[in-house]
Design a protein around this motif. Structure first.
Motif, PDB file in Angstrom:
ATOM      1  N   ALA A 183       0.797  -1.142   0.192  1.00 23.47           N
ATOM      2  CA  ALA A 183      -0.147  -0.107  -0.092  1.00 23.47           C
ATOM      3  C   ALA A 183       0.723   1.409   0.048  1.00 23.47           C
ATOM      4  O   ALA A 183       0.523   2.114  -0.796  1.00 23.47           O
ATOM      5  N   THR A 184       2.052   1.289   0.725  1.00 25.19           N
ATOM      6  CA  THR A 184       2.946   2.572   0.932  1.00 25.19           C
ATOM      7  C   THR A 184       3.426   2.842  -0.609  1.00 25.19           C
ATOM      8  O   THR A 184       3.201   3.885  -0.870  1.00 25.19           O
ATOM      9  N   PHE A 185       4.313   1.655  -0.908  1.00 24.46           N
ATOM     10  CA  PHE A 185       4.894   2.079  -2.314  1.00 24.46           C
ATOM     11  C   PHE A 185       3.794   2.215  -3.532  1.00 24.46           C
ATOM     12  O   PHE A 185       4.070   3.078  -4.204  1.00 24.46           O
ATOM     13  N   GLY A 186       2.935   1.286  -3.461  1.00 25.23           N
ATOM     14  CA  GLY A 186       1.737   1.628  -4.244  1.00 25.23           C
ATOM     15  C   GLY A 186       1.220   2.897  -4.428  1.00 25.23           C
ATOM     16  O   GLY A 186       1.102   3.627  -5.519  1.00 25.23           O
ATOM     17  N   SER A 187       0.892   3.715  -3.250  1.00 20.53           N
ATOM     18  CA  SER A 187       0.365   5.005  -3.193  1.00 20.53           C
ATOM     19  C   SER A 187       1.377   6.087  -3.719  1.00 20.53           C
ATOM     20  O   SER A 187       1.107   6.854  -4.428  1.00 20.53           O
ATOM     21  N   ILE A 188       2.762   5.770  -3.328  1.00 18.85           N
ATOM     22  CA  ILE A 188       3.581   6.736  -3.708  1.00 18.85           C
ATOM     23  C   ILE A 188       3.903   6.875  -5.249  1.00 18.85           C
ATOM     24  O   ILE A 188       3.790   7.910  -5.867  1.00 18.85           O
ATOM     25  N   ALA A 189       3.723   5.643  -5.668  1.00 19.53           N
ATOM     26  CA  ALA A 189       3.858   5.290  -7.177  1.00 19.53           C
ATOM     27  C   ALA A 189       2.855   5.986  -7.857  1.00 19.53           C
ATOM     28  O   ALA A 189       2.854   6.299  -9.145  1.00 19.53           O
TER      29      ALA A 189
END
Length: 469
Positions: free
Chosen positions: A229-235
């Motif tokens: 969720a964290t890396f996906g949100s940033i991307a």
């Protein structure tokens, strides 16, 4: 420590929350024209740069979820790495930041809603009516379970991203104003503009991504879910907003900076009419209102979870930790923030203040400083936490990535403070008083922690340890 399935939320649900909180359409329409007009076309490339730095921060951030399984997020990690007093101080600042972001977003929501009814239906519904109504609906949703809120936010988010994507693709397929160019994505264009001004706007697009950890206890597989969720949100935020900024540059070509400065609030509507049609411009007008409300609701959820986590550790009165037996929502915390927001709206109405320039812009000043500052402290806390024991993780995860991100975030804080006069459009003491609120609240939090340390040592030792084996 091996994580166990403990909730119902997937990474997709949490990404919906984060993207909706960032109000992608509302941010694009309200901030990208200002960023381009003041900082240049390098705004498109800066989204990718900011996303890269925050991804570095996330390397150590998500690693901490294995060892600090607490829904307090930033304050829990800072407590673990730099000590509970500073961690509690930061928790107070974080709670204020999210509360102000949610309350401040009521300003543009109500202004755009008033404009929408006037332009589409020829009916004037004053902004105070929209503001009070929005707060009431926010409070009702806060009393319901988080999954229902995720569905509402997810619907808004999909609609917003679809509209932005359609506009960008329409501009691209039609070749823009004078042919397509990748100049706006070149690193050299960043240096040609005002970097500090662009950073001020660009980092606002990522506000709230760190809130993924607030849903740890409601995630299906906490460690894996929060990492995705964290890396996906940033991307998603970096790629989407970079593409949108690039496409708007293509839509106006060489005149883009002039148009952005002359008609910033109409820039997206003009592009929509020129490349898609009047109906699409009207659709954007409606969805901008939905975008801002989604942001209000999402940050309301983040605020209530911070209050709940603090109350559970007895840093705040235990009443804020109460959950509804029917929906499991932190209902007291939710109701408290709804009342806080309503009071701010009423004060704004009585004082005759502008809902956008006063409630939103000036009210967001403490947040513009506190969010990157808290992230910087968290990066330092991550290094400190792993300093004596890397716990089997690589030096890249525990030291190198957090150190680079801490330095980058420190520079961002400096540039935000240096450009505060531009952001507020004010001169004088207000430009240090508003950011200074963070220091006052930080001091209150540290004082509360120290009081607990000497007067209630047992409770003090339990701060941030909920869920630890």
């Amino acid at each position: 420590m091996k994580s166990k399935p403990s909730g119902t939320l997937s990474a997709r649900h949490i990404v919906f929350f984060v993207i909706a909180a960032a109000a992608p359409l509302g941010f694009a329409v309200g901030s990208i024209p200002l960023a381009i007009g003041r900082g240049g076309i390098g705004t498109a490339a800066m989204f990718l740069v900011a996303g890269g730095f925050l991804a570095l921060f996330a390397v150590g951030y998500v690693a901490m979820t294995r060892f600090v399984p607490n829904a307090g997020a930033l304050f829990s990690y800072i407590s673990a790495g730099l000590g509970r007093p500073l961690g509690i101080g930061v928790a107070f600042v974080a709670a204020l930041a999210y509360a102000l972001v949610s309350a401040g977003a009521v300003g543009p929501f109500s202004v755009f809603a008033e404009q929408m009814t006037q332009s589409l239906f020829g009916v004037t519904v004053p902004w105070p009516v929209w503001a009070i109504g929005g707060v009431v609906v926010m409070g009702i949703l806060g009393q319901l379970n988080v999954e229902l809120n995720m569905r509402v936010l997810g619907f808004f988010m999909i609609a917003e991203v679809t509209v932005l994507g359609v506009l960008g693709l329409a501009v691209t397929f039609q070749g823009g104003a004078t042919g397509l160019s990748l100049a706006a994505l070149s690193p050299s264009t960043i240096a040609q503009g005002q970097i500090g001004v662009v950073l001020l706007f660009v980092f606002a697009a990522f506000a709230g991504f760190e809130a993924t950890a607030l849903f740890r206890e409601e995630a299906k597989h906490p460690v894996r879910t929060l990492r995705r969720a964290t890396f996906g949100s940033i991307a998603v935020i970096a790629l989407l907003q970079s593409f949108v900024a690039w496409s708007i540059v293509q839509a106006f070509g060489a005149t883009v900076v002039d148009v952005a400065n002359a008609t910033p609030t109409e820039m997206f509507a003009i592009a929509a009419r020129n490349y898609v049609g009047d109906w699409f411009a009207n659709l954007i007008t409606i969805l901008v209102v939905c975008s801002w409300f989604a942001s209000i609701s999402a940050f309301h959820n983040a605020t209530t979870r911070y209050l709940h986590a603090l109350a559970r550790d007895r840093v705040l009165p235990a009443v804020f930790a109460r959950r509804s037996q029917r929906t499991n929502a932190p209902w007291v915390a939710s109701l408290t923030h709804a009342i806080f927001t309503l009071v701010l709206i009423i004060l704004c109405i009585v004082a005759g203040l502008d809902p956008y320039l006063d409630l939103f812009v000036l009210g967001s000043v403490p947040v513009a400083v506190s969010i990157p500052a808290m992230e910087c402290l968290t990066a330092i806390a991550i290094i400190s936490f792993f300093l004596k024991d890397r716990r089997g993780l690589s030096a890249w995860v525990t030291y190198v990535a957090p150190a680079i991100s801490a330095l980058a975030l420190a520079v961002v804080v400096y540039l935000v403070l240096a450009n505060m006069e531009f952001y507020t459009a004010q001169t004088g003491a207000i430009n240090w008083i508003l950011p200074g609120i963070n220091l006052v609240v930080l001091g209150l939090g540290v004082s509360r922690a120290l009081w607990m340390k000497y007067r209630s040592p047992r409770l003090y030792e339990g701060i941030g340890r909920y869920g630890l084996e």
